[in-house]
Design an enzyme around this catalytic site. Structure first.
Site, short mmCIF file in Angstrom:
data_model
loop_
_atom_site.label_atom_id
_atom_site.label_comp_id
_atom_site.label_asym_id
_atom_site.label_seq_id
_atom_site.Cartn_x
_atom_site.Cartn_y
_atom_site.Cartn_z
CB CYS A 34 18.45 11.91 23.38
SG CYS A 34 17.86 11.22 22.12
CG ASP A 439 17.10 36.02 59.95
OD1 ASP A 439 15.85 36.45 59.47
OD2 ASP A 439 17.53 35.19 60.57
#
Length: 509
Positions: A34, A439
Site C-alpha cells: 500500500c 543570467d
C-alpha cells in the site's frame, strides 16, 4: 536506500501525504502493498514491512492494493537517495530504454557492467532494473484498465506486454482477478470520445500551479501552445502521429488532470511520463527547500511561493530552439519570433482551442531561410546548425546518459554558450542542479556583479540550484514589476563568436 522504519511508521499511522510514493507498505496478513495514505484499516506494526519502491514490494511477494492503487502514487523521486547512475537509468527506463536490448544494453550505455547496475538498483531501490520496468508496465496497465475504455488488446500493447496472453497472465497473477473483472469493479460512468484519454497524475503537495502557468504562459509558442483559464494546451507529434493534450489542476485530489487526444495508444505511456516530467510532478518540495532556506534571500520567496517547480518541456530540440530565439531579447519578443517560425515552417494541425501547428522538425529548419521571419542572421545560423546536428545524429535529445557530455557537445555549436546549455539542462534534461550562472536576472536578484560571484554563492544550494534559479527569477520579476529598472543592459550586436556572458539574458524577462 535505507529506510528509517520509525519515520515510515509515523507516516503510515498518520497517513501523511508528504511521504506518498517515497516508500511502500507490505502487509503480511493480506499480502498486499500500500501507499502511506491507504484508507484501509491500519495494520499492526508487527504485520508490516517497508520497501523503498513498489518494485521492491512486488519482488518480496506482495501484490498492489486495490483501494489505494499504488500505480497512482506521485512516484519515487529519481534523485532521492540514489546514485547518478541509478537516476539516469530510471530516466532511460521511463523512455522505454529496456526495450532496445534489456539490462545489458542499458548498462553498456551507462558505462557500467550489467551485474554492477543490478547491484546498484538492489541497493537503492530494492529491485533489479527489469523488476522496476515490469512493475511500472503493470501499474500503467492497471491505470489504463481503470481510467480508460480501451479494449484489453490495446491495453496490452500500450502497456508494453506485447501480447494479450502475457498481459492477462500478469494481471491475473498479481491482482488475482482478470482485467475484465477489474474494469467491472471500477464502474466508470463517463465514456471518453474515441482516441481521447483522461488521466489523473498525482503529486505531493504543495504545488504552485498558478506559478507554473505564470512561467509557461508568456513563453507559449503561438499555434503550438496555449494557456487559458487555468489550462495548459499543446500540440504534439510522436512516431509519425500528431495529437494534443491539455492539463488542468484538480485541487481536491492533489493531481493534474491530463486529457490526451492521440491516435496510437502504444504511445500513451511515453506521453503521460513526459507530461509528468514537464510539470515536475515527482519532485519532493519539502526536501528541496531545506537547502534553500539556509539562504536569507530565499527564505521569503520560498514561503511566498510554496510548491514552486521547475517547468520542463515536451521536446528538447524545441526548447533549445526557443532558448536561442530568446538570446538578447525579452520573452515577449522571442514568443513573437517563435510564432512566426511555427507559422512559416511548422506542419499544420487541426485541433480545438487555437492549436494550429506542430512545432517544426529539425529537418524543416536545417536549410530553411530563417531570416525571412525577421530573425537576425547570427541566430538563424545557430538554429540551422543545431537542426543539422540533430538530423545528422551528431546530437540527440533522446535518452541522454551523460548530461555533461551532451552539454559540451551542445556548446560546440556556434552561437550556443553556457547560459543556453544550462537552461536546456534545467528544462529539457531535468537536471535539478543545473544553474545558468551568467543570467542577468539572477545576478540582479542577488545584487551581484559577476557570474563567478553567483557561482560561488550557489554552492550552498546544491543539489537544488535549478529550483533556486526559479525563486531568484521570481524575485527579479517582482523587482521589474515595481519599476526597479531594466534587468538587462544594452548588449552589442550578435555575432557567431559572441561569448557566453553576452548571451546571458534572463529567462525571467
Amino acid at each position: 536506500m535505507n529506510l528509517d522504519w520509525q519515520v515510515c511508521s509515523r507516516a503510515r499511522l498518520s497517513r501523511d501525504a508528504r511521504f506518498d510514493g517515497k516508500f511502500f507498505i507490505g502487509v503480511l496478513t493480506s499480502r498486499v502493498y500500500c501507499r502511506s495514505i491507504c484508507p484501509a484499516p491500519t495494520a499492526k506494526e508487527k504485520n508490516v514491512r517497508y520497501y523503498p519502491s513498489a518494485a521492491a514490494a512486488a519482488e518480496a511477494g506482495f501484490r498492489p492494493c486495490l483501494r489505494c492503487r499504488p500505480e497512482c502514487s506521485p512516484g519515487t523521486p529519481a534523485w532521492l537517495g540514489t546514485s547518478n547512475t541509478v537516476s539516469r537509468a530510471l530516466r532511460l527506463i521511463d523512455e522505454s530504454a529496456l526495450e532496445d536490448g534489456g539490462v545489458e544494453v542499458l548498462a553498456e550505455r551507462l558505462g557500467v557492467g550489467s551485474r554492477h547496475l543490478r547491484r546498484l538498483f538492489l541497493q537503492h531501490l530494492g529491485a533489479t532494473p527489469s523488476a522496476v520496468a515490469h512493475t511500472r508496465r503493470l501499474h500503467f496497465a492497471k491505470k489504463l484498465i481503470d481510467e480508460t475504455r480501451l479494449p484489453m488488446t490495446q491495453v496490452a500493447m500500450a502497456s508494453g506486454f506485447g501480447c494479450v496472453r502475457r498481459f492477462n497472465a500478469a494481471i491475473r497473477k498479481v491482482y488475482h482477478r482478470t482485467p475484465t473483472r477489474i474494469r467491472r469493479l471500477v464502474r466508470q460512468k463517463i465514456v471518453q470520445p474515441e482516441n481521447q484519454y483522461l488521466f489523473r497524475l498525482r503529486f505531493r503537495s504543495p504545488y504552485d500551479w498558478q506559478g507554473m502557468l505564470a512561467f509557461l504562459a508568456p513563453r507559449a509558442t503561438p499555434g503550438v501552445e496555449a494557456v487559458e483559464n487555468g489550462v495548459y494546451r499543446r500540440s504534439i507529434s510522436l512516431n509519425g502521429s500528431d495529437g494534443h493534450f491539455e492539463v488542468a489542476l484538480d485541487e481536491k485530489d492533489s493531481a493534474l488532470i491530463a486529457r490526451v487526444q492521440f491516435g496510437d495508444p502504444r504511445s500513451l505511456f511515453f506521453i503521460t511520463e513526459r507530461i509528468r516530467a514537464m510539470f515536475d510532478l515527482n519532485a519532493d518540495w519539502v526536501t528541496i527547500v531545506r537547502a534553500l532556506r539556509t539562504d536569507p534571500v530565499l527564505v521569503g520567496p520560498v514561503e511566498a511561493r510554496r510548491g514552486l517547480r521547475v517547468p520542463g518541456c515536451w521536446n528538447g530540440f524545441e526548447l533549445a530552439t526557443r532558448a536561442i530565439l530568446c538570446q538578447q531579447i525579452r520573452v515577449k519578443g522571442a514568443t513573437v519570433l517563435a510564432g512566426r517560425l511555427v507559422s512559416a515552417f511548422g506542419r499544420k494541425f487541426s485541433a480545438a482551442s487555437g492549436l494550429s501547428h506542430v512545432f517544426p522538425e529539425p529537418a524543416a529548419l536545417a536549410n530553411a531561410n530563417l531570416t525571412s521571419i525577421g530573425l537576425p542572421g547570427a541566430r538563424a545560423e545557430t538554429i540551422q546548425a543545431l537542426a543539422r546536428a540533430v538530423c545528422s545524429g551528431q546530437l540527440s535529445f533522446d535518452r541522454i546518459v551523460d548530461s555533461d557530455a551532451f552539454l559540451t557537445q551542445l556548446c560546440e555549436i556556434p552561437g550556443i554558450g553556457k547560459w543556453t546549455a544550462q537552461y536546456v539542462a534545467m528544462r529539457a534534461l531535468r537536471e535539478p542542479d543545473a544553474f545558468p550562472c551568467g543570467d542577468l536576472g539572477l545576478l540582479h536578484a542577488l545584487n551581484l556583479g559577476t557570474a563567478r560571484a553567483l557561482e560561488q554563492r550557489s554552492e550552498a544550494w546544491r543539489p537544488w540550484r535549478a529550483y533556486a534559479a526559479m525563486y531568484l527569477w521570481s524575485i527579479a520579476s517582482k523587482s521589474k514589476a515595481r519599476g526597479a529598472g531594466p534587468l538587462s543592459p544594452t548588449v552589442p550586436k550578435l555575432s557567431l563568436k559572441r561569448t557566453a556572458s553576452q548571451q546571458a539574458v534572463s529567462a525571467a524577462m
